[in-house]
Motif scaffolding. Sequence first.
Motif, PDB file in Angstrom:
ATOM      1  N   PHE A 308       0.829  -1.210   0.000  1.00  0.00           N
ATOM      2  CA  PHE A 308       0.000   0.000   0.000  1.00  0.00           C
ATOM      3  C   PHE A 308       0.863   1.259   0.000  1.00  0.00           C
ATOM      4  O   PHE A 308       0.654   2.179  -0.801  1.00  0.00           O
ATOM      5  CB  PHE A 308      -0.923  -0.012   1.214  1.00  0.00           C
ATOM      6  N   LEU A 309       1.860   1.315   0.885  1.00  0.00           N
ATOM      7  CA  LEU A 309       2.700   2.503   0.986  1.00  0.00           C
ATOM      8  C   LEU A 309       3.532   2.701  -0.280  1.00  0.00           C
ATOM      9  O   LEU A 309       3.705   3.841  -0.750  1.00  0.00           O
ATOM     10  CB  LEU A 309       3.610   2.396   2.212  1.00  0.00           C
ATOM     11  N   GLY A 310       4.060   1.614  -0.844  1.00  0.00           N
ATOM     12  CA  GLY A 310       4.835   1.737  -2.078  1.00  0.00           C
ATOM     13  C   GLY A 310       3.991   2.215  -3.245  1.00  0.00           C
ATOM     14  O   GLY A 310       4.396   3.099  -4.014  1.00  0.00           O
ATOM     15  N   THR A 311       2.786   1.653  -3.367  1.00  0.00           N
ATOM     16  CA  THR A 311       1.890   2.075  -4.445  1.00  0.00           C
ATOM     17  C   THR A 311       1.433   3.516  -4.250  1.00  0.00           C
ATOM     18  O   THR A 311       1.322   4.283  -5.207  1.00  0.00           O
ATOM     19  CB  THR A 311       0.662   1.143  -4.513  1.00  0.00           C
ATOM     20  N   LEU A 312       1.167   3.889  -2.996  1.00  0.00           N
ATOM     21  CA  LEU A 312       0.747   5.268  -2.704  1.00  0.00           C
ATOM     22  C   LEU A 312       1.828   6.257  -3.126  1.00  0.00           C
ATOM     23  O   LEU A 312       1.520   7.294  -3.738  1.00  0.00           O
ATOM     24  CB  LEU A 312       0.462   5.404  -1.211  1.00  0.00           C
ATOM     25  N   LYS A 313       3.076   5.952  -2.835  1.00  0.00           N
ATOM     26  CA  LYS A 313       4.172   6.842  -3.205  1.00  0.00           C
ATOM     27  C   LYS A 313       4.259   7.006  -4.721  1.00  0.00           C
ATOM     28  O   LYS A 313       4.384   8.128  -5.239  1.00  0.00           O
ATOM     29  CB  LYS A 313       5.481   6.299  -2.645  1.00  0.00           C
ATOM     30  N   VAL A 314       4.177   5.880  -5.430  1.00  0.00           N
ATOM     31  CA  VAL A 314       4.277   5.933  -6.889  1.00  0.00           C
ATOM     32  C   VAL A 314       3.109   6.707  -7.492  1.00  0.00           C
ATOM     33  O   VAL A 314       3.289   7.585  -8.354  1.00  0.00           O
ATOM     34  CB  VAL A 314       4.336   4.501  -7.465  1.00  0.00           C
ATOM     35  N   GLU A 315       1.874   6.403  -7.047  1.00  0.00           N
ATOM     36  CA  GLU A 315       0.684   7.039  -7.627  1.00  0.00           C
ATOM     37  C   GLU A 315       0.615   8.518  -7.277  1.00  0.00           C
ATOM     38  O   GLU A 315       0.255   9.345  -8.119  1.00  0.00           O
ATOM     39  CB  GLU A 315      -0.582   6.321  -7.144  1.00  0.00           C
ATOM     40  N   PHE A 317       3.107  10.755  -6.434  1.00  0.00           N
ATOM     41  CA  PHE A 317       4.081  11.577  -7.136  1.00  0.00           C
ATOM     42  C   PHE A 317       3.877  11.536  -8.643  1.00  0.00           C
ATOM     43  O   PHE A 317       4.145  12.521  -9.340  1.00  0.00           O
ATOM     44  CB  PHE A 317       5.507  11.145  -6.767  1.00  0.00           C
ATOM     45  N   GLY A 318       3.398  10.408  -9.171  1.00  0.00           N
ATOM     46  CA  GLY A 318       3.065  10.367 -10.589  1.00  0.00           C
ATOM     47  C   GLY A 318       1.921  11.299 -10.937  1.00  0.00           C
ATOM     48  O   GLY A 318       1.907  11.920 -12.007  1.00  0.00           O
TER      49      GLY A 318
END
Length: 502
Positions: A308-315, A317-318
């Motif tokens: 969840f945290l990794g996907t949140l960071k990517v989405e 900032f993207g």
Amino acid sequence: MWKNIFWFELKYWLRGWMVWIFLAIIALMIFGAVSSDHVRVGNALQNTNRNAPFVIQNYYAVISVLTLLMTTAFVNSAAARDFACNTYQIVFTTPVSKWDFLTGRFLGAAVVAVIPMLGVSMGVIAGKWMPWIDAERWGPVSGMAHVYGVLLFAIPNALFVGAILFSIAALTRSTITSFVGALVLLTAYGVSIALMSDLKNETVAILLDPFGAQAFSLMTKYWTVAERNARPLGFEGLFLWNRLIWLATGAVVFVASCWRFSTAERVAKRKENLPLPSVPEVLTSRDGKCALNSCAKGADKSVEWAQFLGTLKVEFFGLIKSTTFIVIVAAALLNTIPNLALNVTEFLGNSAFPVTYNVLEMIKGSLYLFLVSLITYYAGVLVWKERDSHMDEILDALPNPDWPLYTAKLSALLGAIFLIQCIAIASGVAVQTYQGYYRYQLDLYVIELLGMDFTLFIFLAVLAFFIHVLSPNKYAGYFAYVAFLAFNTIGWKPLNVETYLV
């Protein structure tokens, strides 16, 4: 040959959705301004008809400045697309001269940049036929006001701004430098307005305005209400010279950039050969077998939260780095902050303190339509991201739960909205400080913007995600969500449903 490139560039943009999204945003913004007292675009106009020629041209003048970054998105892509995609080597080996290549690309992007500004006419014309409007505030439709608005503001400003930013992108071959140039141009325009306000010679002030908005105000400041309701400003006097001067300036910049542009290959600096990274030991067990399977099968809550945290960071900032997001947010702030600075001390025709509740009302009226547009657009983009790239079948086959992915996408969208609300609070406090008012009432800002209103955006985002997840097609999801918003805004009143509980 340039005609073929022009038509290709035009069709490229018309087949996409960016231009139509920008058009819809501007049309809805102007529609809200002319049909409601709660939405403001530019300075408030209290004494004229809502569809007066003066009002229409004033909206075109304001929107032509607000859409500067939209224009940047079009011309920037047209100039630097081949360099960003590494296809310029192929293009430059074709028998097309650089003049044909640049002229076709520029004119195609400039024509597309005019299309979103037509939302002014769409919003004004649609507003006249709404059942809740006060008929006494509306006059007859003035076709010439719309024509002059396009010919005096939309087309000249798109060509002038487009020529400068296209030249920057073409010469630097960079997509970032052009956006920096747009921000510099906006800053310089703000400084020029402050300097021109002190000029006693109005002739010089009119001629030096590159966008024509201040020139239009000076040319019409002595008009009576009757003149503003009946007469559009045409190709006359100093205003005509203003348009010709800045069109000629844009032409000179474009010709100079075409002359300086080179199709030769630029030699890049060599980088030292770096060793390839080795396979992490954590992925391999002692007996040589891959440990990914066992990790996936034995995934616990900590792994899911890490996903969840990794996907949140990517989405997140993207999202905030995307061109569409930057353009819409910049346009929103360009509408909100000047509106606050110019109108926050006006109340019912009198001068008043910039009290917090009045600042909040103005922020809501000028900013929230953009936030709803962001939710509408990016809910579809985020939900359909994997399906559009045909990665959904791979992701669905993985032994991972769905909640980290969709919760991260929803949180990224809400995080972007929360960030904009914080910027709005900082803008409101800055305007109050500028006006010499220091009773900020920060608790009221937090309760209103980050409490009650942010809760509304949470509901709208969840509903948008829900519709898109169930929708068999992304654009069907857009239609269903926009139809809901439209009905929820105007559908209950004709049905005599007045309770706020719905």
